[in-house]
Scaffold this motif. Structure first.
Motif, PDB file in Angstrom:
ATOM      1  N   TYR A 166    -105.823 -10.489  70.157  1.00  0.00           N
ATOM      2  CA  TYR A 166    -104.503 -11.023  69.814  1.00  0.00           C
ATOM      3  C   TYR A 166    -103.462 -10.180  70.541  1.00  0.00           C
ATOM      4  N   PHE A 167    -102.493 -10.824  71.177  1.00  0.00           N
ATOM      5  CA  PHE A 167    -101.488 -10.082  71.931  1.00  0.00           C
ATOM      6  C   PHE A 167    -100.089 -10.657  71.701  1.00  0.00           C
ATOM      7  N   ASP A 168     -99.087  -9.780  71.861  1.00  0.00           N
ATOM      8  CA  ASP A 168     -97.702 -10.231  71.750  1.00  0.00           C
ATOM      9  C   ASP A 168     -96.799  -9.210  72.439  1.00  0.00           C
ATOM     10  N   GLY A 169     -95.703  -9.704  72.984  1.00  0.00           N
ATOM     11  CA  GLY A 169     -94.745  -8.834  73.653  1.00  0.00           C
ATOM     12  C   GLY A 169     -93.330  -9.206  73.266  1.00  0.00           C
ATOM     13  N   GLY A 170     -92.461  -8.214  73.209  1.00  0.00           N
ATOM     14  CA  GLY A 170     -91.057  -8.451  72.907  1.00  0.00           C
ATOM     15  C   GLY A 170     -90.176  -7.678  73.872  1.00  0.00           C
ATOM     16  N   PHE A 171     -89.019  -8.253  74.202  1.00  0.00           N
ATOM     17  CA  PHE A 171     -88.107  -7.616  75.162  1.00  0.00           C
ATOM     18  C   PHE A 171     -86.732  -7.462  74.532  1.00  0.00           C
ATOM     19  N   ASP A 172     -86.185  -6.233  74.598  1.00  0.00           N
ATOM     20  CA  ASP A 172     -84.867  -5.933  74.052  1.00  0.00           C
ATOM     21  C   ASP A 172     -83.843  -5.932  75.185  1.00  0.00           C
ATOM     22  N   GLN A 173     -82.944  -6.911  75.164  1.00  0.00           N
ATOM     23  CA  GLN A 173     -81.931  -7.029  76.221  1.00  0.00           C
ATOM     24  C   GLN A 173     -80.999  -5.822  76.263  1.00  0.00           C
ATOM     25  N   ASN A 174     -80.725  -5.231  75.117  1.00  0.00           N
ATOM     26  CA  ASN A 174     -79.777  -4.113  75.060  1.00  0.00           C
ATOM     27  C   ASN A 174     -80.331  -2.850  75.705  1.00  0.00           C
ATOM     28  N   THR A 175     -81.581  -2.539  75.404  1.00  0.00           N
ATOM     29  CA  THR A 175     -82.197  -1.310  75.937  1.00  0.00           C
ATOM     30  C   THR A 175     -82.952  -1.550  77.227  1.00  0.00           C
ATOM     31  N   GLN A 176     -83.202  -2.842  77.541  1.00  0.00           N
ATOM     32  CA  GLN A 176     -84.002  -3.206  78.710  1.00  0.00           C
ATOM     33  C   GLN A 176     -85.402  -2.596  78.642  1.00  0.00           C
ATOM     34  N   LYS A 177     -85.916  -2.526  77.411  1.00  0.00           N
ATOM     35  CA  LYS A 177     -87.281  -2.033  77.193  1.00  0.00           C
ATOM     36  C   LYS A 177     -88.118  -3.124  76.538  1.00  0.00           C
ATOM     37  N   ALA A 178     -89.433  -3.025  76.721  1.00  0.00           N
ATOM     38  CA  ALA A 178     -90.344  -4.015  76.163  1.00  0.00           C
ATOM     39  C   ALA A 178     -91.345  -3.351  75.229  1.00  0.00           C
TER      40      ALA A 178
END
Length: 218
Positions: free
Chosen positions: A78-90
């Motif tokens: 099972y996999f998932d990814g998230g991206f934070d526009q403010n910090t530009q980190k995933a």
């Protein structure tokens, strides 16, 4: 689990012959059926063929399946990814379930990474993280199911949707190269975010700075 079909040449008492082929089934029940067919002593020839078009004798497949039980098998990632526009980190998360020596295990792993530019790219990177964990586990030449809630990733990897973004195309190439290197036959399945909650939570925790690395028996 390995899928196989049975092909036989059957001979009657008066010498008439006919060839038969079964549907694909899991290897363990196929072995039970093949052994039962051999007991009839009417088999001129019995061959077992897997989904990679590799032929096995009954003895070869029996030996292989005995070895498989001592190595990781029946693997689901099972996999998932998230991206934070403010910090530009995933944040990347993966949960791997598998069996070995008749026991069940789970690996939970996440990572906080930089250099990605979108949520879709984070999803691909999370799947790749799962592949790297499989490599560390010593997994090779097995069918593996990868489960995620990103329709973009799942449908592109299943060749159902085109991929126009250069960044995503590079990730597809990396994933294809790694699966080929490990001899993995991947199946990509889409689920709702609710059913992918564990991987989603791992990705969220990574964005929050909480590192998770665990390997436990279930």
């Amino acid at each position: 689990m390995l899928q196989v079909r049975i092909e036989i040449t059957y001979r009657t008492k008066n010498g008439a012959e006919a060839e038969f082929s079964s549907d694909y089934m899991e290897a363990e029940p196929a072995l039970v059926i093949a052994r039962d067919l051999e007991k009839t002593e009417r088999m001129k020839q019995l061959t077992i063929i897997d989904t990679y078009d590799v032929s096995w004798t009954l003895k070869q497949l029996t030996k292989f399946m005995e070895k498989v039980k001592t190595e990781p098998h029946d693997i689901v990632v099972y996999f998932d990814g998230g991206f934070d526009q403010n910090t530009q980190k995933a944040g990347l998360g993966c949960a791997i379930y598998y069996k070995q020596d008749e026991k069940s295990y789970r690996i939970r792993r996440n990572a906080l990474v930089e250099g990605l530019i979108s949520n879709n790219e984070a999803e691909y990177a999370a799947l790749h993280l799962g592949l790297k964990e499989l490599e560390l586990l010593g997994v090779h030449h097995l069918p593996i199911t990868f489960v995620g809630d990103s329709l973009v990733v799942i449908n592109q990897l299943n060749d159902e949707w085109p991929c126009y973004e250069a960044e995503l195309s590079k990730w597809m190439d990396r994933i294809e190269a790694k699966t080929e290197q490990l001899g993995i036959a991947p199946t990509y399945e889409s689920v709702s975010r609710k059913k992918n909650r564990e991987a989603d939570q791992l990705a969220t925790q990574a964005l929050q700075g909480v590192e998770i690395t665990s390997h436990s028996e279930q």
